[in-house]
Design a protein around this motif. Sequence first.
Motif, PDB file in Angstrom:
ATOM      1  N   GLY A 245       0.788  -1.242   0.000  1.00  0.00           N
ATOM      2  CA  GLY A 245       0.000   0.000   0.000  1.00  0.00           C
ATOM      3  C   GLY A 245       0.812   1.281   0.000  1.00  0.00           C
ATOM      4  O   GLY A 245       0.464   2.235   0.680  1.00  0.00           O
ATOM      5  N   ILE A 273      -4.501  -1.385  -3.902  1.00  0.00           N
ATOM      6  CA  ILE A 273      -5.861  -1.464  -4.432  1.00  0.00           C
ATOM      7  C   ILE A 273      -5.924  -0.940  -5.863  1.00  0.00           C
ATOM      8  O   ILE A 273      -6.915  -1.120  -6.543  1.00  0.00           O
ATOM      9  CB  ILE A 273      -6.882  -0.735  -3.528  1.00  0.00           C
ATOM     10  CG1 ILE A 273      -6.563   0.746  -3.400  1.00  0.00           C
ATOM     11  CG2 ILE A 273      -6.939  -1.389  -2.150  1.00  0.00           C
ATOM     12  CD1 ILE A 273      -7.681   1.532  -2.688  1.00  0.00           C
ATOM     13  N   PHE A 274      -4.871  -0.246  -6.292  1.00  0.00           N
ATOM     14  CA  PHE A 274      -4.801   0.237  -7.671  1.00  0.00           C
ATOM     15  C   PHE A 274      -3.477  -0.170  -8.289  1.00  0.00           C
ATOM     16  O   PHE A 274      -2.507  -0.447  -7.579  1.00  0.00           O
ATOM     17  CB  PHE A 274      -4.935   1.767  -7.716  1.00  0.00           C
ATOM     18  CG  PHE A 274      -6.300   2.255  -7.346  1.00  0.00           C
ATOM     19  CD1 PHE A 274      -7.403   2.008  -8.169  1.00  0.00           C
ATOM     20  CD2 PHE A 274      -6.498   2.948  -6.162  1.00  0.00           C
ATOM     21  CE1 PHE A 274      -8.662   2.448  -7.821  1.00  0.00           C
ATOM     22  CE2 PHE A 274      -7.762   3.386  -5.811  1.00  0.00           C
ATOM     23  CZ  PHE A 274      -8.844   3.136  -6.633  1.00  0.00           C
ATOM     24  N   PHE A 275      -3.450  -0.174  -9.605  1.00  0.00           N
ATOM     25  CA  PHE A 275      -2.227  -0.468 -10.331  1.00  0.00           C
ATOM     26  C   PHE A 275      -1.397   0.814 -10.358  1.00  0.00           C
ATOM     27  O   PHE A 275      -1.486   1.625 -11.270  1.00  0.00           O
ATOM     28  CB  PHE A 275      -2.562  -0.940 -11.750  1.00  0.00           C
ATOM     29  CG  PHE A 275      -1.394  -1.546 -12.469  1.00  0.00           C
ATOM     30  CD1 PHE A 275      -0.992  -2.851 -12.215  1.00  0.00           C
ATOM     31  CD2 PHE A 275      -0.677  -0.814 -13.417  1.00  0.00           C
ATOM     32  CE1 PHE A 275       0.094  -3.407 -12.886  1.00  0.00           C
ATOM     33  CE2 PHE A 275       0.404  -1.365 -14.080  1.00  0.00           C
ATOM     34  CZ  PHE A 275       0.781  -2.664 -13.813  1.00  0.00           C
ATOM     35  N   PRO A 287      -3.924  -7.883  -5.203  1.00  0.00           N
ATOM     36  CA  PRO A 287      -5.038  -6.949  -4.996  1.00  0.00           C
ATOM     37  C   PRO A 287      -5.522  -6.959  -3.545  1.00  0.00           C
ATOM     38  O   PRO A 287      -6.056  -7.958  -3.075  1.00  0.00           O
ATOM     39  CB  PRO A 287      -6.110  -7.473  -5.945  1.00  0.00           C
ATOM     40  CG  PRO A 287      -5.842  -8.937  -6.062  1.00  0.00           C
ATOM     41  CD  PRO A 287      -4.367  -9.141  -5.865  1.00  0.00           C
ATOM     42  N   GLY A 288      -5.322  -5.851  -2.864  1.00  0.00           N
ATOM     43  CA  GLY A 288      -5.724  -5.744  -1.462  1.00  0.00           C
ATOM     44  C   GLY A 288      -7.109  -5.143  -1.333  1.00  0.00           C
ATOM     45  O   GLY A 288      -7.828  -4.953  -2.321  1.00  0.00           O
ATOM     46  N   ALA A 289      -7.472  -4.850  -0.103  1.00  0.00           N
ATOM     47  CA  ALA A 289      -8.806  -4.323   0.180  1.00  0.00           C
ATOM     48  C   ALA A 289      -8.706  -2.887   0.679  1.00  0.00           C
ATOM     49  O   ALA A 289      -7.755  -2.517   1.367  1.00  0.00           O
ATOM     50  CB  ALA A 289      -9.502  -5.183   1.232  1.00  0.00           C
ATOM     51  N   ALA A 290      -9.692  -2.089   0.318  1.00  0.00           N
ATOM     52  CA  ALA A 290      -9.744  -0.712   0.813  1.00  0.00           C
ATOM     53  C   ALA A 290     -10.327  -0.708   2.226  1.00  0.00           C
ATOM     54  O   ALA A 290     -10.847  -1.716   2.709  1.00  0.00           O
ATOM     55  CB  ALA A 290     -10.584   0.148  -0.119  1.00  0.00           C
ATOM     56  N   ALA A 318     -10.128  -9.687  -4.927  1.00  0.00           N
ATOM     57  CA  ALA A 318      -9.285  -8.963  -3.971  1.00  0.00           C
ATOM     58  C   ALA A 318      -9.589  -9.450  -2.558  1.00  0.00           C
ATOM     59  O   ALA A 318     -10.698  -9.896  -2.261  1.00  0.00           O
ATOM     60  CB  ALA A 318      -9.546  -7.463  -4.078  1.00  0.00           C
TER      61      ALA A 318
ATOM     62  N   LEU C 269     -13.716   3.718  -4.154  1.00  0.00           N
ATOM     63  CA  LEU C 269     -13.991   2.336  -3.754  1.00  0.00           C
ATOM     64  C   LEU C 269     -14.548   1.533  -4.922  1.00  0.00           C
ATOM     65  O   LEU C 269     -14.275   0.344  -5.065  1.00  0.00           O
ATOM     66  CB  LEU C 269     -15.016   2.308  -2.607  1.00  0.00           C
ATOM     67  CG  LEU C 269     -14.533   2.788  -1.239  1.00  0.00           C
ATOM     68  CD1 LEU C 269     -15.724   2.932  -0.296  1.00  0.00           C
ATOM     69  CD2 LEU C 269     -13.511   1.808  -0.667  1.00  0.00           C
ATOM     70  N   ASP C 273     -10.949   1.025 -11.967  1.00  0.00           N
ATOM     71  CA  ASP C 273      -9.501   0.787 -11.948  1.00  0.00           C
ATOM     72  C   ASP C 273      -9.064  -0.119 -10.800  1.00  0.00           C
ATOM     73  O   ASP C 273      -7.874  -0.428 -10.692  1.00  0.00           O
ATOM     74  CB  ASP C 273      -8.742   2.123 -11.772  1.00  0.00           C
ATOM     75  CG  ASP C 273      -9.007   3.085 -12.909  1.00  0.00           C
ATOM     76  OD1 ASP C 273      -9.496   2.627 -13.964  1.00  0.00           O
ATOM     77  OD2 ASP C 273      -8.732   4.289 -12.738  1.00  0.00           O
ATOM     78  N   ARG C 274      -9.993  -0.478  -9.927  1.00  0.00           N
ATOM     79  CA  ARG C 274      -9.580  -1.309  -8.793  1.00  0.00           C
ATOM     80  C   ARG C 274      -8.955  -2.621  -9.271  1.00  0.00           C
ATOM     81  O   ARG C 274      -9.431  -3.257 -10.217  1.00  0.00           O
ATOM     82  CB  ARG C 274     -10.789  -1.633  -7.893  1.00  0.00           C
ATOM     83  CG  ARG C 274     -11.233  -0.494  -6.987  1.00  0.00           C
ATOM     84  CD  ARG C 274     -10.258  -0.209  -5.869  1.00  0.00           C
ATOM     85  NE  ARG C 274     -10.030  -1.340  -5.012  1.00  0.00           N
ATOM     86  CZ  ARG C 274     -10.752  -1.632  -3.929  1.00  0.00           C
ATOM     87  NH1 ARG C 274     -11.747  -0.851  -3.584  1.00  0.00           N
ATOM     88  NH2 ARG C 274     -10.465  -2.687  -3.199  1.00  0.00           N
ATOM     89  N   LEU C 275      -7.914  -3.044  -8.590  1.00  0.00           N
ATOM     90  CA  LEU C 275      -7.311  -4.350  -8.864  1.00  0.00           C
ATOM     91  C   LEU C 275      -8.244  -5.421  -8.318  1.00  0.00           C
ATOM     92  O   LEU C 275      -8.665  -5.349  -7.160  1.00  0.00           O
ATOM     93  CB  LEU C 275      -5.951  -4.456  -8.165  1.00  0.00           C
ATOM     94  CG  LEU C 275      -4.816  -3.620  -8.774  1.00  0.00           C
ATOM     95  CD1 LEU C 275      -3.607  -3.630  -7.843  1.00  0.00           C
ATOM     96  CD2 LEU C 275      -4.437  -4.135 -10.150  1.00  0.00           C
ATOM     97  N   THR C 276      -8.566  -6.407  -9.178  1.00  0.00           N
ATOM     98  CA  THR C 276      -9.522  -7.432  -8.735  1.00  0.00           C
ATOM     99  C   THR C 276      -8.941  -8.847  -8.799  1.00  0.00           C
ATOM    100  O   THR C 276      -9.554  -9.776  -8.278  1.00  0.00           O
ATOM    101  CB  THR C 276     -10.789  -7.390  -9.608  1.00  0.00           C
ATOM    102  OG1 THR C 276     -10.389  -7.534 -10.974  1.00  0.00           O
ATOM    103  CG2 THR C 276     -11.532  -6.074  -9.443  1.00  0.00           C
ATOM    104  N   TRP C 306      -4.638 -16.945  -6.854  1.00  0.00           N
ATOM    105  CA  TRP C 306      -4.036 -16.557  -5.584  1.00  0.00           C
ATOM    106  C   TRP C 306      -2.900 -17.489  -5.185  1.00  0.00           C
ATOM    107  O   TRP C 306      -1.840 -17.034  -4.741  1.00  0.00           O
ATOM    108  CB  TRP C 306      -5.089 -16.526  -4.485  1.00  0.00           C
ATOM    109  CG  TRP C 306      -5.765 -15.169  -4.362  1.00  0.00           C
ATOM    110  CD1 TRP C 306      -7.021 -14.861  -4.702  1.00  0.00           C
ATOM    111  CD2 TRP C 306      -5.154 -13.979  -3.868  1.00  0.00           C
ATOM    112  NE1 TRP C 306      -7.274 -13.524  -4.460  1.00  0.00           N
ATOM    113  CE2 TRP C 306      -6.124 -12.959  -3.940  1.00  0.00           C
ATOM    114  CE3 TRP C 306      -3.874 -13.654  -3.386  1.00  0.00           C
ATOM    115  CZ2 TRP C 306      -5.881 -11.662  -3.548  1.00  0.00           C
ATOM    116  CZ3 TRP C 306      -3.631 -12.350  -2.977  1.00  0.00           C
ATOM    117  CH2 TRP C 306      -4.631 -11.356  -3.069  1.00  0.00           C
ATOM    118  N   SER C 334       2.480   0.116   5.502  1.00  0.00           N
ATOM    119  CA  SER C 334       1.687   1.181   4.928  1.00  0.00           C
ATOM    120  C   SER C 334       0.896   1.947   5.970  1.00  0.00           C
ATOM    121  O   SER C 334       0.184   1.374   6.784  1.00  0.00           O
ATOM    122  CB  SER C 334       0.704   0.613   3.905  1.00  0.00           C
ATOM    123  OG  SER C 334      -0.178   1.624   3.489  1.00  0.00           O
TER     124      SER C 334
END
Lengths: 530, 546, 364
Positions: A245, A273-275, A287-290, A318, C269, C273-276, C306, C334
């Motif tokens: 993060g 959470i974003f690239f 891919p993590g979580a917000a 994610a 949220l 663009d969120r990584l999935t 995963w 982080s």
Amino acid sequence: MTNSIADLAKAEAFFVIGSNTTEQHPVIGAAVKRAVRAGAGLIVADPRRIELARMASVHLRQRPGSDIALINALCNVIIAEDLYDTAFVAERTEGFEQLKAAVEKYTPAFAAEITGVPAEEIRKAARRYAAARPAAILYSMGITQHASGNAAVMAIANLAMLCGNLGVEGGGVNPLRGQNNVQGSCDMGALPDVLPGYQKVADPAARAKVEKAWGASISDRPGLTVVEMMNAAHAGDLKAMYILGENPLVTDPDLRHVQEALEKLDFLAVQDIFFTETAALADVVLPGAAFAEKDGTFTNTERRVQLVRKAIDPPGKARPDWQIIAAIARRLSADKALWDYPSPAAILAEAAAITPQYAGISHSRLERGGLQWPCPSPDHPGTRILHVGKFSRGLGKFSAGAYIPPAEEPDAEYPLILTTGRRLQHYHSGSMTHRVAGLNRLLAEERMEINPDDADALGLADGDTALIASRRGRVQARVQRTDRIKPGVVFMTFHFPETAVNLLTVSALDPVAKIPEFKVAAVKVTRLAP
Amino acid sequence: MTREELERIRAEAKQALEARDMTTLPEGELKPPRPGEVRVVLRNCGQIDPTRIEDYIARDGYFALAKALGMSPEQVIDEVKRSGLRGRGGAGFPAAQKWLFARQAVAARPAPADGSPPAYLICNGDEGDPGAFMDRAVLEGDPHSVLEGMTIAAYAMGATQGYLYVRAEYPVAVDHLQKAIPQARKLGLLGKDIFGAGFDFDVDIRIGAGAFVCGEETALIDSIEGRRGEPRPRPPFPAVSGLWGKPTSVNNVETLANVPQIILKGAEWFAAMGTEKSKGTKTFAIAGKVKNTGLIEVPMGITMREIIYDIGGGILDKKKFKAAQTGGPLGGCLPEQYLDTPIDFESLAAAGSLMGSGGLIVLDENDCMVDVARFFMDFTQDESCGKCPPCSLGTKRLLEILTRMTRAEGTPEDLLTLEYLTQNIATTALCALGQGSVNPVVTTLRHFRDEYEAHIRDKFCPAGVCKGMFHYEILAECCTGCGVCRKKCPEGVIRGEKKAPHEIDQPNCIVCGDCYKACKFAAIAIRPGPTEKSRRAAHKTETPQG
Amino acid sequence: MAQLTINGKKIQTPGGTILAVAREHGIRIPTLCHHPALGPKGACRLCLVEVKGSRVLQPACTFPVSEGMEVQTDTPKIRTARKFVLELLLSDHPQDCMTCEMCGACELQDLMYEYGVKETPFRGERHAYPADDRDPFILRDMEKCIRCRRCIRACDELQSVNAISMINRGFRAKVATSFDTPLQESNCVFCGQCISVCPTGALTEIDSRGAGRTWQTQKVTTTCPYCGVGCNFDLHVRDGKVVKVTSRWDSPVNRGVLCVKGRFGWQFLHSPDRLTVPLMKAELWKKRTGTDGTPSPYAGFVEADWEAALDAVSDGLAAAKAQAGPDAVAVLASAKCTNEENYLIQKLARREIGTNNVDHCARL
């Protein structure tokens, strides 16, 4: 913060230095404004005419990087004019004579030379601060992001102790932390030299306690800081990194150097959470979580530990970050069962057992509201104000630092000082806020602030595009002429990757805190196009 | 400044004033006093050059201040209390009582640590009633009398800073005040240690932006503080927490101008004038259908008949008196039966009207009472601050109904709604403006209900005012055939032989009223129902409401 | 201590307004312009009560109690007065509750219900301002405004921004910026505090339009992810999506006050663009599996499951440690992640890798 946010309403006066509070910490900014409107005094020290400066009775526009000289001069006036709290100094502190000797040469006239602030203004500010009891000092990265940031923080503590403003309601030394959980990350030992709870890795007793809890030994060598990691990677000493993060390719100083360093790694894992720009250099991206997608706790700037609750599921496949970290650790560990955490509550329970400040904190208690550490036992109500009656080390120690010029000063080739900061509408590298349509409408691009006098000399009109170059790199940005900024200084934020201001900044570090000097870099500005 | 110095100045100034030809002074609005008038507040107006402090001193100016500063503040309050002076701004609250409350509030709190004034005195010169200009006359013609009154009042209540709030529409008053204040400061009559009595007081001018509601004291205070003027609920009263939270007394121009005379000549002299509960004199601005209009000052207790017929010279053009509108937009219309009522605060209130600031508009048989109510409602709605729904929305609904009635669109339900509105606005509105806004409607409804009913039932305006709701007829039995109406008619629709009764060609008459005004023999009558042309014209001229 | 009676009930109180004392004693007095986070105004006239000895009805929200006072809060006279005020308000209100965002959470609607005001006896002009959606975040539908001035007071008393005020007088009085410009041309900071206090649908969140009325969303109390202040707010969730953010007036840190990012900055949220899915460099995937893998939208990366991704990470870290020792590995924690996650990652570094090379962006 030594004190609490709710305490601000009780301050008789504020000294705000190196914090554009209403933009960086708007809710605290609003609290300060309310208090000032209700009659509290306000002294602002900032090279820019920030919003709070308009309400201030004194605005000191110091040269970036001259904070220690300024604060020492305030102490000088307060001692010379006998305005300090003699009882507090006598009963609660030590080293006063050394302080007195150390600040003796920082007369207002002497400091005026260094800071560019008129001597009379310095006297006025000192008298105003000393006259108000209690008075709260607020500061932020304008103080710390310097090669001498640690000494500046010490200077601020001197000032507060001189006037007996520690351990009292409405007073205090109150650093405003930049990120939502920067306080918690530090508390949890995400630092190279300390274990959870600021227990030194070099301290055998502390290590032994954690080793016992973990059932494994811990290295006694302090690790590398962010900037040192980049240097080590660049030198080929660091081979693999796991970045959670963070987006150092936008937020760290001297970006070209960072990019080269990351490219040299054998292996890079990035979890976000974003690239992000950094993710693009990774071997594996997870891919993590917000915040809204997981349970846990954040600790705010007033040391308040508060629950973060899951409201929605992470998108797609994610996963909550704690599960990802545990899954990796399980693969690396000889004792896999150790990493089978049923919930974040169980993780905090383990952390609290070895973190003295968190000993009394648990998710079940937090369900009823946040708790401010230190909270040493389950029946402890938490601590609103630090240093009441006694400092953690006993007596408060004055420790005066000398003014050291910034690592890089303007010269004939790079004649302007670039100082960096933040704006209200965006946040950090922008990976969140750039994805909020309304925020982009409110502020769509970065504009470099430049004083009209400097702009005239460079032939720059409002909205012109300029090339800003330092010894390390160059960026293009449109300019905004404004007398909010002093002549000789330009201002930019790091919110927009298109105008990556950290291509320009200096990676010189504070010798103690290892914080890079984001606030002073020498640059030259040239006009590119209208 | 000492009393001796002041006497020396007076002696010199008296000679100079007597030697001067006062006819060269700029012409003011004020005529010389008419029989029946008693001038206390207006005594200097037109008699001195208001831009010269010496002229004021020549006529004993600032001697009251010298005397008052030799008394204790309590003695000053007592003197004014015994005089029976009541606020001339409209409400009639005893002036000395305001000062006493403020003085007690000052005593009850610690002295300000920051050196700011412990209390404020505000002179309310935001004269807003249409047609009222007594405050302007005093501010323009005798500014020092107000400054002297303010200083005495400030001494009594414990204020060290005063504000004189004047509307921007009074540039001459502002100019004269801007000359008077430095003159008083120069002589030490404002500023530090006045008359060596250890009392400090100074005055600043604040110019209002023409909002009627800023005449309301709490709105006026908001306005001085730099905010939009809107009334606040009381308590807290300004005497306890007013300007910038300090005890504050707000007094009207006329009230303050009375104060020096009371101090100089004594409470008994003042109390000898007027009625049991309303002492002294009152200025009135007479307007409307009366021969002599303008500003007058008369003892309290005088009757309306004396004002209108003796001083005012009676109704114009031998018309019939219909009503007197007193108290401005928040006052009421009183019909003939009240002509012999003595004018004082209580009697006017009992009749459903107000003393107000002293506006008096005389109405005759050709004034439509529904239209008069509509006119005042238009004013009040326009000036409502918009803070409370009963006033901001209620007066709008009243105005809409009254407008409908004057356009032949009123219904019997409208009359009920009108009464429902007036009853409830009066009890629910926040301030005096809202509560009083219904008075013109209430009084006209009470005394002239038949006119309302005629407007609704017969679509008829008996006074011949509301367009499209009447026509003219020539009464054959009265017409002498003089031919004046025929000559005056712009449309040429009146026919008739000389010496024979004339006739109107009704379908083509535009009902302009020129014939009606011209007829010397009362041979033209107002009759229900529009002519074809006037009906069409009334519809065409329809303007947006409100 | 003062002793007074409210509706005949004897009450002992240290003081306060009639409204405050009545509420403390469980006596309901309706209000509209009153708001617990704001100073009293006395504007709306809904809280009018009878005070013995007083000529007119008095507003309970501003009137202080005093010794021996006798107050009535619910007489026919009072009910008539309140109903009258509501009828006036209704005569200037679009009756479009069917489509109104605030239906069910509207204080005006609740009072109409309580006083049985189905229709108004007053006919006449109604304000007909077009809904103003020129600004981001804040939708101003001023025809629904009842001019209670709560928004103005929030902007003034809570934020000290004073972007909005009343303009014009009489029926034309309106809440607006100076010269009635869009908010963006004023000194508005888009904190949305005005929305949070609006009793009707006059001020609402543009981005939440039609996404779910208050009673249709599930509220989850959590902590803001932006700066270090750590404001508390409620995420409004409907059908698995966040649709709105509000903050409670009793929230310990921020007392209901939020900034533009906290209140409106939640859209990321649900960003496309969120990584999935986990991603792996195409070469690495090929090296580890011998296949080309599933292409991803990101140049040079393929989608990974995963297990494969986690194995690759642990292998990558283990290999560096094996080759050059534990200090050849570093982790960055982080400041955006939770305490629990920070604790885990430093434990991972220290316990499983054996290095203290752990840091985060505290200094940036």
